[in-house]
Design a protein around this motif. Structure first.
Motif, short mmCIF file in Angstrom:
data_model
loop_
_atom_site.label_atom_id
_atom_site.label_comp_id
_atom_site.label_asym_id
_atom_site.label_seq_id
_atom_site.Cartn_x
_atom_site.Cartn_y
_atom_site.Cartn_z
N LYS A 84 -6.05 1.75 2.27
CA LYS A 84 -5.29 0.50 2.24
C LYS A 84 -5.99 -0.49 1.33
O LYS A 84 -5.35 -1.21 0.57
CB LYS A 84 -5.26 -0.03 3.67
N ILE A 96 -5.13 7.14 4.61
CA ILE A 96 -4.51 6.54 3.42
C ILE A 96 -5.34 5.29 3.13
O ILE A 96 -5.60 4.49 4.05
CB ILE A 96 -3.05 6.14 3.70
N THR A 101 0.84 -1.20 0.00
CA THR A 101 0.00 0.00 0.00
C THR A 101 0.87 1.24 0.00
O THR A 101 0.65 2.16 -0.78
CB THR A 101 -0.88 0.02 1.27
N LEU A 102 1.86 1.23 0.88
CA LEU A 102 2.64 2.46 1.07
C LEU A 102 3.44 2.82 -0.18
O LEU A 102 3.71 3.99 -0.43
CB LEU A 102 3.57 2.31 2.28
N SER A 103 3.81 1.80 -0.94
CA SER A 103 4.57 2.11 -2.16
C SER A 103 3.71 2.86 -3.17
O SER A 103 4.22 3.47 -4.09
CB SER A 103 5.10 0.82 -2.79
N LYS A 104 2.40 2.78 -3.00
CA LYS A 104 1.53 3.49 -3.93
C LYS A 104 1.24 4.92 -3.49
O LYS A 104 0.62 5.68 -4.21
CB LYS A 104 0.20 2.74 -4.05
N VAL A 105 1.64 5.25 -2.29
CA VAL A 105 1.35 6.59 -1.79
C VAL A 105 2.35 7.57 -2.40
O VAL A 105 3.56 7.47 -2.15
CB VAL A 105 1.41 6.64 -0.25
N GLU A 160 -6.89 2.61 -3.66
CA GLU A 160 -5.75 2.19 -2.84
C GLU A 160 -4.53 3.11 -3.00
O GLU A 160 -4.14 3.41 -4.13
CB GLU A 160 -5.35 0.77 -3.26
N GLY A 161 -4.00 3.54 -1.89
CA GLY A 161 -2.80 4.39 -1.91
C GLY A 161 -3.11 5.87 -1.92
O GLY A 161 -2.20 6.68 -1.77
N SER A 162 -4.40 6.22 -2.09
CA SER A 162 -4.73 7.66 -2.11
C SER A 162 -4.75 8.21 -0.69
O SER A 162 -5.06 7.51 0.26
CB SER A 162 -6.10 7.88 -2.73
#
Ligand SMILES: Nc1ncnc2c1ncn2[C@@H]1O[C@@H]2COP(=O)(O)O[C@H]2[C@H]1O
Length: 991
Positions: free
Chosen positions: A756, A754, A709-713, A777-779
């Protein structure tokens, strides 16, 4: 630094300068405060300074390498130049120079005028202060561009290359210009000597030795006298009739040292006296030059080697040594013991090894700090003298075993199997008659295999296992061996290998009990379970397997004992002993199982010995089974604890809601939440799982778990990793059901989110029913109110955000965000930028909406003027005029109860009729007018009715069809004449 050292001729002063000027060298010299590190120094500071020191040491290392290379190459070049120069001079002296060569030399000479310029040492000195020697110049005005004259150039000699000074400044090619210039010089050289004799005399009268000495001391002082720019220029070579040698000295070029290097055989028009003078001068120049040069070169080169260079090298090495020692000391003090999982990574040696590492000969010129650290790991290189130096690789440390590595675990499994073989077979063969004359060799072979495995274990494996010492993995073979030998396990391993089997020779091969020491290898068996337990994905199985093995082994021992006792008493001598029928092991094992588990009926013991046997078997059974059942229960409960906790919590919550009589719908939503959360996380609260771990491990785990998830933020992608590490532990996971509002417009924002899993919709529009954006996801959302961009009012949510389906969000509280972001201005800027852009977008949308509303309102005012609600006066009059009970009046006042539309139509017709009747026999025109007026006025009361009539009349252009009952109603109220007229009226087209 390297380039400086390279270009600087006087290497020694340059070296010391460089060292003094370098920041790292200043840091390297330990200040008293630095060396007196108080124990209270913050660990972080120590770490930081440790890193700095490591960097500095690396710098020093680079510094040494570079400078040493420079020194070496400079020295080589010096020697080469010097040898060349000497050769050339010798040739020259012998007058062997060809004419062509002479010209070239002439030009070469011009590159570095006088003997001084020929000294390579001096040349370097010169090049250090002034990078070039300008040796020629053209001063011709109005020359063609591109021509050598135009260049007005001076040749220079720099770093062993000839070049054209002006070409560098202009865009012309340097090679071309230089070539052209040289050609030009050569052309005119025949007409006029390059250097005048007077100039030569002048220079010689100034004592070249002095000049040389000064040049060396002051770095071109002599040249500075000649040319402030530090260049030694020759007079203009362009042949000019107006120009004389005198002009060359006293005129514009008076500051140049003018030398004439002639001797050209082409200069034939000279008188013999002049020629002789020239020769003698030339010889003087050469002699003096040679002497000085030789002296200088030898001195320089030797000095270079002997003094400064050595001094600097020694100093630097000394500092490197000191700092390495300091670094290691500090490291040993603060380094944390690595976690077992990190054991595979290269780890530092124990402190005592580091100290030994410092004994390395650091005077070696090639030594580097990297080598020192490597040496830490390889401090002991002497071959092992203790156990098996050949097979064990002596003192090499490159093949130590990781106690949690696969190789070691697999090997332990093999050893465990051979232990189990011994553990099962020794009692079996000792009690049961399974070892016969025929199969003795097979047993012997198996025994030998098992024994060899034991031996290999001690020789090749156990002593190579690295171990933790004061937080460091010890990888040195000598130390690992010592460590193994210190342990009880080593002693047991040795005892277990004692070859008591040799007693077979005396007691025969039946005496298998001499192999009992083999059972002392049980430690390995325990160890393997322990290790497998750690590395297996589901350790519960390992634990159950271990307990089952114990249980079966107890039963096995009981079976063996039962058979041995039976054999001792005599097989089948009574009902209790083994009868001797059937397979002895199977029968005895079944008996032992029944006894141990107390399941099934066993024959009663008759003798005391039998009673003792049974009692001990029962006791063992009770004990072992109690233990076993307890263990299995623990294992299962551990495995399912989380799930049962979740179930318990769900049950309690639902029970509470039922008791409170909460709406079914709400209860259903709560159930949905429980299910979704469990499916997603397999726990209700992830946060407490890692509570006991240190922060860095927690961060690593959290990052690994949420990395997808965090890699998409985008926020984290655009900012430093450190921000992500800082925030990841502060993220809380929250689940929202479909349609749930995550936040409401106008609320005070306290958290940002965020996504998930799932999607959320940002709602807007006049009724908040318009989806402004769907985030997945990631927004990131909810940041606008947290950043409070618009001052105090800015902390309100700017939109409703609703979960589209089930969604799982990370929540970050305002305080956590602010705490972290304060150190990351980048992230702050990104968030603010995004927030501002969203706000602008929203503002633009709202303006657009407002504009649309305004125009819609304006349309209504212009296009649809409201009609008065009050009935028109005429209608009132008509109603008053009608008899109260008349259907027409009723229709006008109350309307129809049955079919409204039809009634109204009817009323309309009737009304017309009534109007007619009211007017009686008055002329039709008036009646018609009246009817129309009334109709118009009634339109105000029932616009639908009127418009429908109108429509029907207009569109279909036919008579309105009244129902019979309506007609009858009208007729019954009015007379037939009226009815007629009213019908006809009703049927009249409106227009
Ligand atoms: N037009 C939009 N498009 C996408 N997201 C928005 C839009 N308007 C508001 N938001 C997000 O919705 C959030 C509602 O709470 P905040 O105002 O704190 O922060 C807001 C933004 O993160």
């Amino acid at each position: 630094m390297a380039s400086e050292a390279r270009s600087g001729r006087p290497l020694s002063p340059k070296f010391s300068e460089t060292i003094e000027n370098n920041l790292f060298m200043r840091k390297v010299i330990p200040s008293p405060t630095r060396s007196r590190n108080s124990p209270k120094v913050n660990e972080d500071n120590i770490r930081r300074s440790l890193e700095e020191i490591s960097r500095e040491i690396k710098d020093i290392e680079d510094f040494i390498t570079v400078t040493e290379n420079i020194i070496r190459s400079e020295r080589e070049r010096d020697r080469e130049l010097y040898a060349r120069e000497r050769r050339r001079k010798a040739d020259e002296k012998r007058g062997k120079i060809s004419d062509e060569d002479r010209i070239i030399i002439n030009n070469k000479e011009n590159k570095a005028p006088t003997a001084i310029k020929q000294s390579p040492v001096l040349s370097r000195k010169n090049s250090q202060k002034s990078p070039s020697f300008k040796i020629n110049s053209y001063k011709v005005k109005k020359a063609k561009p591109g021509s050598p004259k135009f260049l007005k150039s001076k040749l220079y000699f720099r770093n062993g290359k000839i070049g054209c000074a002006d070409a560098e400044q202009s865009s012309t090619s340097n090679i071309e210009s230089t070539h052209a210039l040289i050609k030009h010089i050569l052309k005119y050289e025949n007409e006029k000597p390059l250097v005048s004799l007077e100039s030569v005399e002048k220079v010689l009268s100034q004592e070249p030795e002095e000049q040389v000495g000064r040049a060396i001391e002051n770095g071109h002082a002599s040249e500075s006298n000649a040319n402030e720019k530090g260049s030694l220029d020759l007079p203009d070579l362009v042949p000019s009739p107006a120009r004389t040698n005198e002009e060359g000295i006293n005129g514009n070029n008076a500051k140049y040292i003018d030398l004439e290097f002639s001797g050209s055989p082409e200069v034939t028009n000279e008188d013999p006296q002049q020629q002789a003078r020239k020769d003698s001068l030339q010889n003087r120049i050469i002699d003096k030059t040679e002497n000085v040069e030789e002296e200088m070169n030898t001195q320089e080169i030797e000095n270079l080697d002997n003094e400064e260079q050595k001094f600097v090298r020694e100093q630097v090495h000394h500092l490197v040594r000191r700092f390495t020692a300091r670094t290691n000391k500090m490291r040993s003090r603060i380094e944390m013991p690595p976690t077992p999982s990190s054991s595979s990574s290269p780890s530092p040696p124990p402190p005592h090894q580091s100290i030994e590492a410092l004994k390395i000969d650091t005077l070696d010129t090639k030594v580097s700090t990297r080598n020192i650290f490597q040496a830490d790991n390889q401090s002991i290189r002497t071959p092992g003298k203790f156990v098996c130096p050949t097979f064990c690789g002596g003192g090499r440390n490159d093949d130590v075993l990781d106690p949690q590595g696969k190789v070691y675990i697999y090997w332990l499994c093999v050893v465990s199997l051979s232990f189990l073989y011994n553990a099962w077979v020794i009692p079996l063969r000792s009690s049961f008659p399974f070892q016969t004359e025929e199969n003795q060799d097979i047993w012997l072979a198996l025994d030998t295999c098992a024994d060899l495995i034991y031996l290999f274990d001690v020789l090749f494996f156990k002593h190579r296992v690295m171990y933790l010492f004061e937080g460091f993995w010890v990888k040195d073979r000598k130390l690992t061996r010592k460590n193994y030998m210190r342990k009880l396990q080593f002693k047991l391993d040795i005892i277990s290998m004692i070859p008591l089997d040799l007693l077979y020779l005396k007691y025969g091969r039946q005496a298998v009990y001499f192999r009992f020491p083999r059972l002392l290898k049980i430690q390995t068996f325990w160890e393997v379970f322990k290790l497998i337990d750690r590395v297996m994905a589901s350790p519960h199985f390992v634990r159950v397997a271990k307990t089952m093995t114990y249980m079966l082994y107890m039963i096995h021992l009981t079976a063996c004992a039962y058979y041995a006792y039976s054999a001792y008493q005599g097989l089948g001598t009574n009902r209790w002993v083994f009868s001797g029928k059937g397979h002895p092991y199977v029968r005895c094992f079944a008996f032992a199982t029944k006894t141990a588990t107390s399941i099934g009926k066993n024959p009663k013991p008759e003798k005391e010995g039998e009673l003792v046997f049974m009692t001990s078997a029962w006791l063992m059974g009770v004990f072992v089974f109690a233990l076993l059942i307890g263990q299995i229960r623990d294992i299962i409960s551990t495995a399912t604890r989380t799930q049962s906790e979740y179930r318990q919590l769900e049950d309690e919550t639902l029970e509470y809601m039922r008791r409170q009589n909460l709406p079914i719908n709400l209860q259903r939503r709560v159930k949905g939440w429980f299910k979704f959360t469990w499916d997603q996380q397999r726990t209700l609260d992830e946060s407490h799982i890692l509570d006991s771990l240190p922060a860095n491990l927690k961060t690593d785990i959290a990052l690994s778990v949420h990395i997808q998830t965090l890699s998409k933020v985008q926020l984290f992608a655009d900012c430093e990793d450190a921000l992500l590490r800082e925030l990841v532990l502060k993220l809380r996971s929250v689940t929202f059901l479909a349609g749930d509002y995550v936040c409401r417009k106008g609320e005070v924002g306290k958290e940002m989110y965020i996504i998930k899993l799932g999607q959320v919709q940002v709602m807007g529009g006049p009724n908040n029913d318009e989806v402004l954006a769907t985030l997945c996801e990631g927004s990131v959302f909810g940041e606008i109110s947290l950043l409070a961009i618009n001052g105090a009012e800015g902390n309100r949510r700017t939109a409703d955000v609703r979960s589209r389906g089930f969604s799982n969000l990370f929540v970050l509280s305002k305080s956590d965000l602010n705490e972290a972001i304060v150190y990351y201005p980048n992230a702050q800027a990104i968030l603010k930028k995004r927030a501002r852009s969203l706000m602008r977008k929203n503002a633009a949308r709202e303006r657009e909406e407002a504009r649309r509303n305004a125009s819609r309102e304006a349309d209504v005012v212009i296009g649809n003027p409201t009609r008065p609600n009050t009935p028109p006066k005429l209608l009132k009059t008509v109603i008053q005029a009608l008899p109260e009970e008349s259907p027409a009046a009723m229709l006008l006042t109350r309307g129809s109860k049955r079919n409204k539309k039809r009634r109204e139509t009817l009323t309309d017709t009737e009304e017309s009729k009534n109007e007619d009747s009211l007017r009686g026999s008055k002329n039709e025109m008036i009646a018609q007018q009246t009817k129309c007026t009334v109709e118009n006025e009634r339109r105000a009361l029932s616009p639908d009715l009127l418009s429908s009539i109108e429509d029907e009349l207009k569109n279909q252009n036919k008579l309105i069809n009244l129902t019979d009952s309506e007609k009858a109603l009208i007729m019954s109220t009015n007379d037939p004449n009226e009815h007629q007229s009213s019908t006809s009226n009703a049927n009249l087209p409106k227009n």
